[in-house]
Design a protein around this motif. Sequence first.
Motif, PDB file in Angstrom:
ATOM      1  N   TYR A 163      -4.719   4.411   0.025  1.00  0.00           N
ATOM      2  CA  TYR A 163      -4.555   3.592   1.226  1.00  0.00           C
ATOM      3  C   TYR A 163      -4.277   4.430   2.468  1.00  0.00           C
ATOM      4  N   GLY A 164      -4.190   5.729   2.316  1.00  0.00           N
ATOM      5  CA  GLY A 164      -4.026   6.601   3.473  1.00  0.00           C
ATOM      6  C   GLY A 164      -2.842   7.541   3.357  1.00  0.00           C
ATOM      7  N   GLU A 165      -2.566   8.200   4.480  1.00  0.00           N
ATOM      8  CA  GLU A 165      -1.448   9.147   4.557  1.00  0.00           C
ATOM      9  C   GLU A 165      -0.112   8.407   4.503  1.00  0.00           C
ATOM     10  N   SER A 166       0.895   9.124   4.092  1.00  0.00           N
ATOM     11  CA  SER A 166       2.237   8.558   4.061  1.00  0.00           C
ATOM     12  C   SER A 166       2.749   8.362   5.485  1.00  0.00           C
ATOM     13  N   PRO A 167       3.347   7.212   5.788  1.00  0.00           N
ATOM     14  CA  PRO A 167       3.898   7.008   7.128  1.00  0.00           C
ATOM     15  C   PRO A 167       5.182   7.789   7.357  1.00  0.00           C
ATOM     16  N   LYS A 168       5.785   8.259   6.285  1.00  0.00           N
ATOM     17  CA  LYS A 168       7.026   9.018   6.396  1.00  0.00           C
ATOM     18  C   LYS A 168       6.678  10.478   6.668  1.00  0.00           C
TER      19      LYS A 168
ATOM     20  N   ASN B  17       5.799   6.086  -1.499  1.00  0.00           N
ATOM     21  CA  ASN B  17       5.274   7.361  -1.959  1.00  0.00           C
ATOM     22  C   ASN B  17       5.110   8.304  -0.770  1.00  0.00           C
ATOM     23  N   ARG B  18       5.532   9.541  -0.927  1.00  0.00           N
ATOM     24  CA  ARG B  18       5.404  10.517   0.145  1.00  0.00           C
ATOM     25  C   ARG B  18       4.050  11.205   0.140  1.00  0.00           C
TER      26      ARG B  18
ATOM     27  N   HIS C 198       0.828  -1.200   0.000  1.00  0.00           N
ATOM     28  CA  HIS C 198       0.000   0.000   0.000  1.00  0.00           C
ATOM     29  C   HIS C 198       0.866   1.255   0.000  1.00  0.00           C
ATOM     30  N   ASP C 199       1.995   1.223   0.685  1.00  0.00           N
ATOM     31  CA  ASP C 199       2.877   2.384   0.719  1.00  0.00           C
ATOM     32  C   ASP C 199       3.451   2.677  -0.661  1.00  0.00           C
ATOM     33  N   LEU C 200       3.587   1.660  -1.474  1.00  0.00           N
ATOM     34  CA  LEU C 200       4.074   1.847  -2.840  1.00  0.00           C
ATOM     35  C   LEU C 200       2.948   2.174  -3.812  1.00  0.00           C
ATOM     36  N   GLY C 201       1.702   2.187  -3.325  1.00  0.00           N
ATOM     37  CA  GLY C 201       0.571   2.504  -4.179  1.00  0.00           C
ATOM     38  C   GLY C 201      -0.010   1.299  -4.889  1.00  0.00           C
ATOM     39  N   ASN C 202       0.344   0.105  -4.451  1.00  0.00           N
ATOM     40  CA  ASN C 202      -0.136  -1.127  -5.083  1.00  0.00           C
ATOM     41  C   ASN C 202      -1.100  -1.856  -4.168  1.00  0.00           C
ATOM     42  N   SER C 203      -1.839  -2.764  -4.756  1.00  0.00           N
ATOM     43  CA  SER C 203      -2.720  -3.627  -3.983  1.00  0.00           C
ATOM     44  C   SER C 203      -1.876  -4.622  -3.178  1.00  0.00           C
ATOM     45  N   GLY C 204      -2.440  -5.111  -2.095  1.00  0.00           N
ATOM     46  CA  GLY C 204      -1.742  -6.091  -1.272  1.00  0.00           C
ATOM     47  C   GLY C 204      -1.515  -7.411  -1.980  1.00  0.00           C
ATOM     48  N   TRP C 205      -2.250  -7.668  -3.037  1.00  0.00           N
ATOM     49  CA  TRP C 205      -2.083  -8.920  -3.780  1.00  0.00           C
ATOM     50  C   TRP C 205      -0.740  -8.980  -4.500  1.00  0.00           C
ATOM     51  N   TRP C 206      -0.089  -7.845  -4.675  1.00  0.00           N
ATOM     52  CA  TRP C 206       1.207  -7.822  -5.359  1.00  0.00           C
ATOM     53  C   TRP C 206       2.266  -8.607  -4.595  1.00  0.00           C
TER      54      TRP C 206
END
Length: 131
Positions: A94-99, A88-89, A64-72
């Motif tokens: 999937y939500g806000e960036s954790p960084k 992704n910043r 999700h942090d990379l902008g992909n589905s979890g199935w990847w």
Amino acid sequence: MFKNIFSFYGRIRRTEFCLSFVMWWTGYFIILYFSEGFDGEKIVLLGLIPLIWFRLTQSAKRCHDLGNSGWWQLIPFYVFWLMFQEGNRVYNEYGESPKPPKQFSGFDYREPVNNTNAFHQSSRADDKPVS
């Protein structure tokens, strides 16, 4: 770090993902070590189910942090991409960036410095610019 570790929702950074990967392998070897002397099948099953769930949820959140589905995460060797690719910043589906966002220091090194600095100006009234 490590909030809602058994939830598929949200995003995590590379650091948390790599730490969870190490924790997964550590837990896996601990379960295998302690299952040798006992009824191994039951201990392995009872121990590996939460570990597998943990691994799936952490990998999905990293996807999700990379902008992909979890199935990847089911792509072979994709786990190495998850470890080394920067997330992704920006906000994504999937939500806000954790960084944390980059902090602005107030100084832009690309901006030219103004030579008329207040510290170098004379405070005397009789000083007039020379034409």
